[in-house]
Design a protein around this motif. Structure first.
Motif, PDB file in Angstrom:
ATOM      1  N   LEU A 186       0.822  -1.214   0.000  1.00 45.76           N
ATOM      2  CA  LEU A 186       0.000   0.000   0.000  1.00 45.76           C
ATOM      3  C   LEU A 186       0.852   1.258   0.000  1.00 45.76           C
ATOM      4  O   LEU A 186       0.436   2.294  -0.536  1.00 45.76           O
ATOM      5  N   ASP A 187       2.052   1.177   0.605  1.00 49.50           N
ATOM      6  CA  ASP A 187       2.906   2.358   0.653  1.00 49.50           C
ATOM      7  C   ASP A 187       3.934   2.390  -0.488  1.00 49.50           C
ATOM      8  O   ASP A 187       4.903   3.135  -0.435  1.00 49.50           O
ATOM      9  N   GLY A 188       3.691   1.608  -1.525  1.00 53.93           N
ATOM     10  CA  GLY A 188       4.439   1.770  -2.767  1.00 53.93           C
ATOM     11  C   GLY A 188       5.788   1.098  -2.863  1.00 53.93           C
ATOM     12  O   GLY A 188       6.609   1.480  -3.698  1.00 53.93           O
ATOM     13  N   PHE A 189       6.022   0.052  -2.060  1.00 55.24           N
ATOM     14  CA  PHE A 189       7.297  -0.655  -2.137  1.00 55.24           C
ATOM     15  C   PHE A 189       7.140  -1.968  -2.894  1.00 55.24           C
ATOM     16  O   PHE A 189       6.128  -2.670  -2.743  1.00 55.24           O
ATOM     17  N   ILE A 190       8.158  -2.314  -3.687  1.00 55.11           N
ATOM     18  CA  ILE A 190       8.118  -3.549  -4.469  1.00 55.11           C
ATOM     19  C   ILE A 190       8.975  -4.650  -3.847  1.00 55.11           C
ATOM     20  O   ILE A 190       8.952  -5.785  -4.311  1.00 55.11           O
ATOM     21  N   ALA A 191       9.719  -4.313  -2.820  1.00 57.86           N
ATOM     22  CA  ALA A 191      10.538  -5.281  -2.085  1.00 57.86           C
ATOM     23  C   ALA A 191      10.925  -4.663  -0.760  1.00 57.86           C
ATOM     24  O   ALA A 191      10.794  -3.444  -0.559  1.00 57.86           O
ATOM     25  N   GLY A 192      11.408  -5.484   0.138  1.00 60.34           N
ATOM     26  CA  GLY A 192      11.863  -5.002   1.426  1.00 60.34           C
ATOM     27  C   GLY A 192      13.207  -4.298   1.335  1.00 60.34           C
ATOM     28  O   GLY A 192      13.802  -4.216   0.259  1.00 60.34           O
ATOM     29  N   PRO A 193      13.704  -3.791   2.452  1.00 59.61           N
ATOM     30  CA  PRO A 193      14.962  -3.038   2.443  1.00 59.61           C
ATOM     31  C   PRO A 193      16.161  -3.818   1.923  1.00 59.61           C
ATOM     32  O   PRO A 193      17.097  -3.229   1.369  1.00 59.61           O
ATOM     33  N   ASP A 194      16.133  -5.156   2.050  1.00 53.53           N
ATOM     34  CA  ASP A 194      17.282  -5.938   1.579  1.00 53.53           C
ATOM     35  C   ASP A 194      17.250  -6.193   0.078  1.00 53.53           C
ATOM     36  O   ASP A 194      18.212  -6.709  -0.492  1.00 53.53           O
ATOM     37  N   GLY A 195      16.136  -5.832  -0.570  1.00 48.33           N
ATOM     38  CA  GLY A 195      16.035  -6.010  -2.017  1.00 48.33           C
ATOM     39  C   GLY A 195      15.847  -7.438  -2.457  1.00 48.33           C
ATOM     40  O   GLY A 195      15.851  -7.735  -3.653  1.00 48.33           O
ATOM     41  N   GLY A 196      15.660  -8.365  -1.509  1.00 44.72           N
ATOM     42  CA  GLY A 196      15.486  -9.773  -1.857  1.00 44.72           C
ATOM     43  C   GLY A 196      14.119 -10.048  -2.468  1.00 44.72           C
ATOM     44  O   GLY A 196      13.240  -9.181  -2.502  1.00 44.72           O
ATOM     45  N   ASP A 197      13.947 -11.260  -2.957  1.00 48.44           N
ATOM     46  CA  ASP A 197      12.685 -11.656  -3.580  1.00 48.44           C
ATOM     47  C   ASP A 197      11.565 -11.580  -2.539  1.00 48.44           C
ATOM     48  O   ASP A 197      11.598 -12.299  -1.532  1.00 48.44           O
ATOM     49  N   PRO A 198      10.563 -10.730  -2.768  1.00 46.80           N
ATOM     50  CA  PRO A 198       9.504 -10.573  -1.773  1.00 46.80           C
ATOM     51  C   PRO A 198       8.390 -11.612  -1.893  1.00 46.80           C
ATOM     52  O   PRO A 198       7.544 -11.712  -1.007  1.00 46.80           O
ATOM     53  N   SER A 199       8.378 -12.364  -2.988  1.00 40.95           N
ATOM     54  CA  SER A 199       7.282 -13.309  -3.220  1.00 40.95           C
ATOM     55  C   SER A 199       7.158 -14.302  -2.070  1.00 40.95           C
ATOM     56  O   SER A 199       8.136 -14.923  -1.655  1.00 40.95           O
ATOM     57  N   GLY A 200       5.945 -14.420  -1.562  1.00 37.75           N
ATOM     58  CA  GLY A 200       5.688 -15.360  -0.488  1.00 37.75           C
ATOM     59  C   GLY A 200       5.959 -14.822   0.903  1.00 37.75           C
ATOM     60  O   GLY A 200       5.658 -15.490   1.888  1.00 37.75           O
ATOM     61  N   GLN A 201       6.531 -13.614   0.992  1.00 34.51           N
ATOM     62  CA  GLN A 201       6.729 -12.993   2.308  1.00 34.51           C
ATOM     63  C   GLN A 201       5.359 -12.652   2.903  1.00 34.51           C
ATOM     64  O   GLN A 201       4.364 -12.575   2.195  1.00 34.51           O
ATOM     65  N   SER A 202       5.323 -12.420   4.203  1.00 36.47           N
ATOM     66  CA  SER A 202       4.039 -12.151   4.857  1.00 36.47           C
ATOM     67  C   SER A 202       3.349 -10.925   4.269  1.00 36.47           C
ATOM     68  O   SER A 202       2.119 -10.866   4.226  1.00 36.47           O
ATOM     69  N   TYR A 203       4.137  -9.970   3.795  1.00 35.82           N
ATOM     70  CA  TYR A 203       3.548  -8.756   3.222  1.00 35.82           C
ATOM     71  C   TYR A 203       3.293  -8.890   1.728  1.00 35.82           C
ATOM     72  O   TYR A 203       2.666  -8.024   1.113  1.00 35.82           O
ATOM     73  N   PHE A 204       3.780  -9.972   1.098  1.00 37.38           N
ATOM     74  CA  PHE A 204       3.572 -10.227  -0.325  1.00 37.38           C
ATOM     75  C   PHE A 204       3.192 -11.691  -0.552  1.00 37.38           C
ATOM     76  O   PHE A 204       3.886 -12.428  -1.252  1.00 37.38           O
ATOM     77  N   PRO A 205       2.088 -12.130   0.041  1.00 42.57           N
ATOM     78  CA  PRO A 205       1.683 -13.521  -0.203  1.00 42.57           C
ATOM     79  C   PRO A 205       1.258 -13.685  -1.667  1.00 42.57           C
ATOM     80  O   PRO A 205       1.013 -12.694  -2.366  1.00 42.57           O
ATOM     81  N   VAL A 206       1.222 -14.922  -2.106  1.00 40.65           N
ATOM     82  CA  VAL A 206       0.775 -15.204  -3.472  1.00 40.65           C
ATOM     83  C   VAL A 206      -0.476 -16.079  -3.364  1.00 40.65           C
ATOM     84  O   VAL A 206      -0.396 -17.310  -3.486  1.00 40.65           O
ATOM     85  N   PRO A 207      -1.624 -15.448  -3.105  1.00 39.07           N
ATOM     86  CA  PRO A 207      -2.854 -16.219  -2.905  1.00 39.07           C
ATOM     87  C   PRO A 207      -3.337 -16.867  -4.202  1.00 39.07           C
ATOM     88  O   PRO A 207      -2.978 -16.449  -5.306  1.00 39.07           O
ATOM     89  N   ALA A 208      -4.153 -17.893  -4.044  1.00 35.36           N
ATOM     90  CA  ALA A 208      -4.636 -18.656  -5.202  1.00 35.36           C
ATOM     91  C   ALA A 208      -5.402 -17.778  -6.178  1.00 35.36           C
ATOM     92  O   ALA A 208      -5.286 -17.950  -7.401  1.00 35.36           O
ATOM     93  N   ASP A 209      -6.179 -16.805  -5.666  1.00 37.97           N
ATOM     94  CA  ASP A 209      -6.957 -15.984  -6.599  1.00 37.97           C
ATOM     95  C   ASP A 209      -6.070 -15.054  -7.418  1.00 37.97           C
ATOM     96  O   ASP A 209      -6.389 -14.724  -8.564  1.00 37.97           O
ATOM     97  N   LEU A 210      -4.926 -14.666  -6.877  1.00 41.07           N
ATOM     98  CA  LEU A 210      -3.986 -13.856  -7.659  1.00 41.07           C
ATOM     99  C   LEU A 210      -3.331 -14.712  -8.740  1.00 41.07           C
ATOM    100  O   LEU A 210      -3.176 -14.265  -9.880  1.00 41.07           O
ATOM    101  N   ILE A 211      -2.972 -15.937  -8.393  1.00 38.45           N
ATOM    102  CA  ILE A 211      -2.412 -16.835  -9.403  1.00 38.45           C
ATOM    103  C   ILE A 211      -3.425 -17.064 -10.520  1.00 38.45           C
ATOM    104  O   ILE A 211      -3.091 -17.005 -11.715  1.00 38.45           O
ATOM    105  N   ASP A 212      -4.681 -17.316 -10.137  1.00 37.10           N
ATOM    106  CA  ASP A 212      -5.730 -17.511 -11.153  1.00 37.10           C
ATOM    107  C   ASP A 212      -5.873 -16.281 -12.045  1.00 37.10           C
ATOM    108  O   ASP A 212      -6.035 -16.398 -13.267  1.00 37.10           O
ATOM    109  N   TYR A 213      -5.805 -15.103 -11.428  1.00 35.87           N
ATOM    110  CA  TYR A 213      -5.911 -13.859 -12.193  1.00 35.87           C
ATOM    111  C   TYR A 213      -4.765 -13.748 -13.199  1.00 35.87           C
ATOM    112  O   TYR A 213      -4.969 -13.383 -14.358  1.00 35.87           O
ATOM    113  N   MET A 214      -3.568 -14.070 -12.752  1.00 41.24           N
ATOM    114  CA  MET A 214      -2.411 -13.977 -13.625  1.00 41.24           C
ATOM    115  C   MET A 214      -2.489 -14.994 -14.767  1.00 41.24           C
ATOM    116  O   MET A 214      -2.205 -14.670 -15.921  1.00 41.24           O
ATOM    117  N   VAL A 215      -2.883 -16.219 -14.448  1.00 43.64           N
ATOM    118  CA  VAL A 215      -2.991 -17.252 -15.487  1.00 43.64           C
ATOM    119  C   VAL A 215      -4.019 -16.851 -16.533  1.00 43.64           C
ATOM    120  O   VAL A 215      -3.812 -17.043 -17.735  1.00 43.64           O
TER     121      VAL A 215
END
Length: 199
Positions: free
Chosen positions: A17-46
């Motif tokens: 919500l505050d406009g960040f695409i990754a955490g301060p370490d710049g690591g892959d945010p996918s699956g982090q608590s603040y960037f979960p990958v829920p099933a409905d998002l996967i369905d949307y992407m597919v």
């Protein structure tokens, strides 16, 4: 593509919500608590942007074929190195893949094009190369800011989280640029997919 038209450069990215695409370490945010990958998002992407899934995810989900919206992906060195760290020298072999870096000596992915020259000039050339599909900017924030004059569309997968600091969606000096909302999809998981076009 109709002759005389140019294809769009779309920044399609997940943010907090505050406009960040990754955490301060710049690591892959996918699956982090603040960037979960829920099933409905996967369905949307597919359904809407299957070509934006990396090759292992496409294989696991049985996604095949060429892109529906994009045939080219652009990313900066830091974003590309996230893939390398995961063992992928080309996360998007189904797309034309360009990596922008003045410091990367080479790309181990033989099909990945390393661009060392002016990013804006290269993108302007790509936009007029006659392809019928658009160009996807995957990140990161520094490259996105440098390409801001050529970004035609934003598609923001906005997660309902705030992290306070990290890698911003656009990392660079003050440069006001206006976009207009054209669509919004609100998923049951709370992720909002916002589409905005340059005003």
């Amino acid at each position: 593509m109709t002759e005389g038209l140019v294809r769009r450069l779309t920044y399609y990215v997940a943010t907090t919500l505050d406009g960040f695409i990754a955490g301060p370490d710049g690591g892959d945010p996918s699956g982090q608590s603040y960037f979960p990958v829920p099933a409905d998002l996967i369905d949307y992407m597919v359904t809407n942007f299957p070509e934006t899934l990396p090759a292992p995810a496409r294989a696991a989900l049985g996604v095949e074929g060429p892109g529906k919206v994009f045939d080219t992906v652009l990313e900066g060195r830091a974003s590309y190195q996230l893939g390398l760290a995961a063992g992928l020298d080309d996360a998007y072999p189904h797309l034309r893949h360009l990596v922008f870096s003045t410091t990367l000596p080479a790309t181990p992915g033989t099909a990945v094009e390393l661009v060392r020259t002016d990013a804006l000039d290269r993108v302007r050339s790509l936009k007029q190369d006659g392809s019928e599909l658009d160009i996807w900017l995957v990140g990161g924030g520094t490259l996105a800011h440098s390409l801001l004059p050529e970004i035609d569309r934003l598609i923001i997968k906005q997660h309902p989280s705030v992290i306070g600091s990290g890698i911003p969606m656009f990392a660079g000096p003050f440069q006001p640029t206006l976009f207009t909302h054209v669509d919004a999809a609100v998923l049951d998981s709370g992720v909002r997919v916002l589409t905005l076009d340059r005003s």
